[in-house]
Design a protein around this motif. Sequence first.
Motif, PDB file in Angstrom:
ATOM      1  N   ALA A  85      36.648  47.121  46.917  1.00 37.79           N
ATOM      2  CA  ALA A  85      35.465  46.390  47.379  1.00 37.79           C
ATOM      3  C   ALA A  85      35.051  45.283  46.408  1.00 37.79           C
ATOM      4  O   ALA A  85      34.432  44.306  46.818  1.00 37.79           O
ATOM      5  CB  ALA A  85      34.308  47.354  47.585  1.00 37.79           C
ATOM      6  N   GLU A  86      35.380  45.438  45.135  1.00 36.35           N
ATOM      7  CA  GLU A  86      34.964  44.457  44.134  1.00 36.35           C
ATOM      8  C   GLU A  86      36.150  43.970  43.315  1.00 36.35           C
ATOM      9  O   GLU A  86      36.046  43.761  42.114  1.00 36.35           O
ATOM     10  CB  GLU A  86      33.902  45.073  43.231  1.00 36.35           C
ATOM     11  CG  GLU A  86      32.665  45.492  43.986  1.00 36.35           C
ATOM     12  CD  GLU A  86      31.554  45.911  43.063  1.00 36.35           C
ATOM     13  OE1 GLU A  86      31.404  45.296  42.000  1.00 36.35           O
ATOM     14  OE2 GLU A  86      30.837  46.845  43.422  1.00 36.35           O
ATOM     15  N   SER A  87      37.262  43.741  43.967  1.00 37.39           N
ATOM     16  CA  SER A  87      38.486  43.368  43.258  1.00 37.39           C
ATOM     17  C   SER A  87      38.386  42.031  42.544  1.00 37.39           C
ATOM     18  O   SER A  87      39.126  41.773  41.595  1.00 37.39           O
ATOM     19  CB  SER A  87      39.684  43.379  44.206  1.00 37.39           C
ATOM     20  OG  SER A  87      39.480  42.434  45.234  1.00 37.39           O
ATOM     21  N   ASP A  88      37.455  41.157  42.954  1.00 38.99           N
ATOM     22  CA  ASP A  88      37.307  39.863  42.293  1.00 38.99           C
ATOM     23  C   ASP A  88      36.721  39.996  40.888  1.00 38.99           C
ATOM     24  O   ASP A  88      36.804  39.072  40.090  1.00 38.99           O
ATOM     25  CB  ASP A  88      36.437  38.924  43.131  1.00 38.99           C
ATOM     26  CG  ASP A  88      35.047  39.476  43.385  1.00 38.99           C
ATOM     27  OD1 ASP A  88      34.914  40.702  43.581  1.00 38.99           O
ATOM     28  OD2 ASP A  88      34.091  38.682  43.393  1.00 38.99           O
ATOM     29  N   LYS A  89      36.146  41.150  40.568  1.00 44.31           N
ATOM     30  CA  LYS A  89      35.570  41.382  39.241  1.00 44.31           C
ATOM     31  C   LYS A  89      36.576  41.993  38.273  1.00 44.31           C
ATOM     32  O   LYS A  89      36.262  42.209  37.118  1.00 44.31           O
ATOM     33  CB  LYS A  89      34.348  42.302  39.347  1.00 44.31           C
ATOM     34  CG  LYS A  89      33.209  41.696  40.126  1.00 44.31           C
ATOM     35  CD  LYS A  89      32.049  42.644  40.213  1.00 44.31           C
ATOM     36  CE  LYS A  89      30.924  42.032  41.020  1.00 44.31           C
ATOM     37  NZ  LYS A  89      29.820  42.978  41.188  1.00 44.31           N
ATOM     38  N   TRP A  90      37.760  42.286  38.763  1.00 39.53           N
ATOM     39  CA  TRP A  90      38.782  42.955  37.958  1.00 39.53           C
ATOM     40  C   TRP A  90      39.995  42.054  37.811  1.00 39.53           C
ATOM     41  O   TRP A  90      40.384  41.341  38.739  1.00 39.53           O
ATOM     42  CB  TRP A  90      39.203  44.257  38.632  1.00 39.53           C
ATOM     43  CG  TRP A  90      38.119  45.276  38.708  1.00 39.53           C
ATOM     44  CD1 TRP A  90      37.093  45.319  39.597  1.00 39.53           C
ATOM     45  CD2 TRP A  90      37.951  46.399  37.858  1.00 39.53           C
ATOM     46  NE1 TRP A  90      36.303  46.404  39.345  1.00 39.53           N
ATOM     47  CE2 TRP A  90      36.804  47.090  38.286  1.00 39.53           C
ATOM     48  CE3 TRP A  90      38.660  46.898  36.769  1.00 39.53           C
ATOM     49  CZ2 TRP A  90      36.348  48.243  37.667  1.00 39.53           C
ATOM     50  CZ3 TRP A  90      38.211  48.054  36.160  1.00 39.53           C
ATOM     51  CH2 TRP A  90      37.071  48.713  36.611  1.00 39.53           C
ATOM     52  N   LYS A  91      40.635  42.113  36.644  1.00 35.69           N
ATOM     53  CA  LYS A  91      41.854  41.326  36.415  1.00 35.69           C
ATOM     54  C   LYS A  91      42.774  42.185  35.557  1.00 35.69           C
ATOM     55  O   LYS A  91      42.381  42.639  34.483  1.00 35.69           O
ATOM     56  CB  LYS A  91      41.517  40.034  35.674  1.00 35.69           C
ATOM     57  CG  LYS A  91      42.731  39.209  35.323  1.00 35.69           C
ATOM     58  CD  LYS A  91      42.329  37.993  34.508  1.00 35.69           C
ATOM     59  CE  LYS A  91      43.558  37.260  34.014  1.00 35.69           C
ATOM     60  NZ  LYS A  91      43.202  36.187  33.094  1.00 35.69           N
ATOM     61  N   GLY A  92      43.997  42.410  36.038  1.00 36.30           N
ATOM     62  CA  GLY A  92      44.881  43.232  35.237  1.00 36.30           C
ATOM     63  C   GLY A  92      46.228  43.480  35.855  1.00 36.30           C
ATOM     64  O   GLY A  92      46.673  42.756  36.747  1.00 36.30           O
ATOM     65  N   VAL A  93      46.853  44.531  35.374  1.00 38.56           N
ATOM     66  CA  VAL A  93      48.203  44.896  35.790  1.00 38.56           C
ATOM     67  C   VAL A  93      48.166  46.306  36.344  1.00 38.56           C
ATOM     68  O   VAL A  93      47.644  47.223  35.723  1.00 38.56           O
ATOM     69  CB  VAL A  93      49.175  44.834  34.586  1.00 38.56           C
ATOM     70  CG1 VAL A  93      50.560  45.261  34.999  1.00 38.56           C
ATOM     71  CG2 VAL A  93      49.195  43.431  33.996  1.00 38.56           C
ATOM     72  N   LEU A  94      48.752  46.443  37.530  1.00 40.31           N
ATOM     73  CA  LEU A  94      48.735  47.706  38.246  1.00 40.31           C
ATOM     74  C   LEU A  94      50.131  47.980  38.776  1.00 40.31           C
ATOM     75  O   LEU A  94      50.729  47.117  39.422  1.00 40.31           O
ATOM     76  CB  LEU A  94      47.732  47.585  39.403  1.00 40.31           C
ATOM     77  CG  LEU A  94      47.455  48.767  40.288  1.00 40.31           C
ATOM     78  CD1 LEU A  94      46.747  49.856  39.494  1.00 40.31           C
ATOM     79  CD2 LEU A  94      46.565  48.327  41.447  1.00 40.31           C
ATOM     80  N   ALA A  95      50.670  49.145  38.494  1.00 40.64           N
ATOM     81  CA  ALA A  95      51.985  49.506  39.043  1.00 40.64           C
ATOM     82  C   ALA A  95      51.860  49.643  40.550  1.00 40.64           C
ATOM     83  O   ALA A  95      50.838  50.099  41.058  1.00 40.64           O
ATOM     84  CB  ALA A  95      52.467  50.820  38.435  1.00 40.64           C
TER      85      ALA A  95
END
Length: 151
Positions: A85-95
Motif C-alpha cells: 500500500a505504501e511502496s513509494d516510501k520504500w526503496k531497496g532490494v527484494l528477492a
Amino acid sequence: DDKDVILVLDTSLFELPWEGLECFKGANSLSRSFSLAMTYHQLISSEKQAENNAGAKQPIGYVVDPEDPTEEKQLSHSFKESIAAESDKWKGVLADDNDDTVVVSDGEWQQLLLDANAFYFAGFGRIMSHISSLYVAPLDLSQIRFTVIND
C-alpha cells in the motif's frame, strides 16, 4: 506540561528515580543525558538535519532475503505484501520468485544506506556477512533515524 524534558544530572543524583516526580507527569517526553555538551550537539545536529531535509522525503531503505537458500522466499512474500500500500516510501532490494539468490553489490548497499532515513534488513545469516565493514565504516549515516536488523 506538554513539554520535552531532558535531565542532565550529576553522577551522585543519576540513580534517583526522577521520572516519578509529580512535576514531570505532564511531560510529552522525559529522557536522561550524560553530558550537557552531548545533548547540545544532538539538538543542534537534529535542527540542521531538519533544515536540510525540509520538504525532502527520504525513503525507508531495505534489503530482504539476500541469498535466500529456500525456494519459498517466505520473507520476500510477506514483506512485499506488508509494504504494497505504501511502496513509494520504500526503496531497496527484494528477492523474487525468479531469482535463486540476490547478491547486493557493495555500491548498492552504500547507496541504500546513504539515501534512507531508516533501514530494514531481514535475511539469512548476519547482516555483516552480506557487506564488508570497509564499505560501511566511511559512510556518514547520521540521517538514518532507526534501523531494524532481523538476521
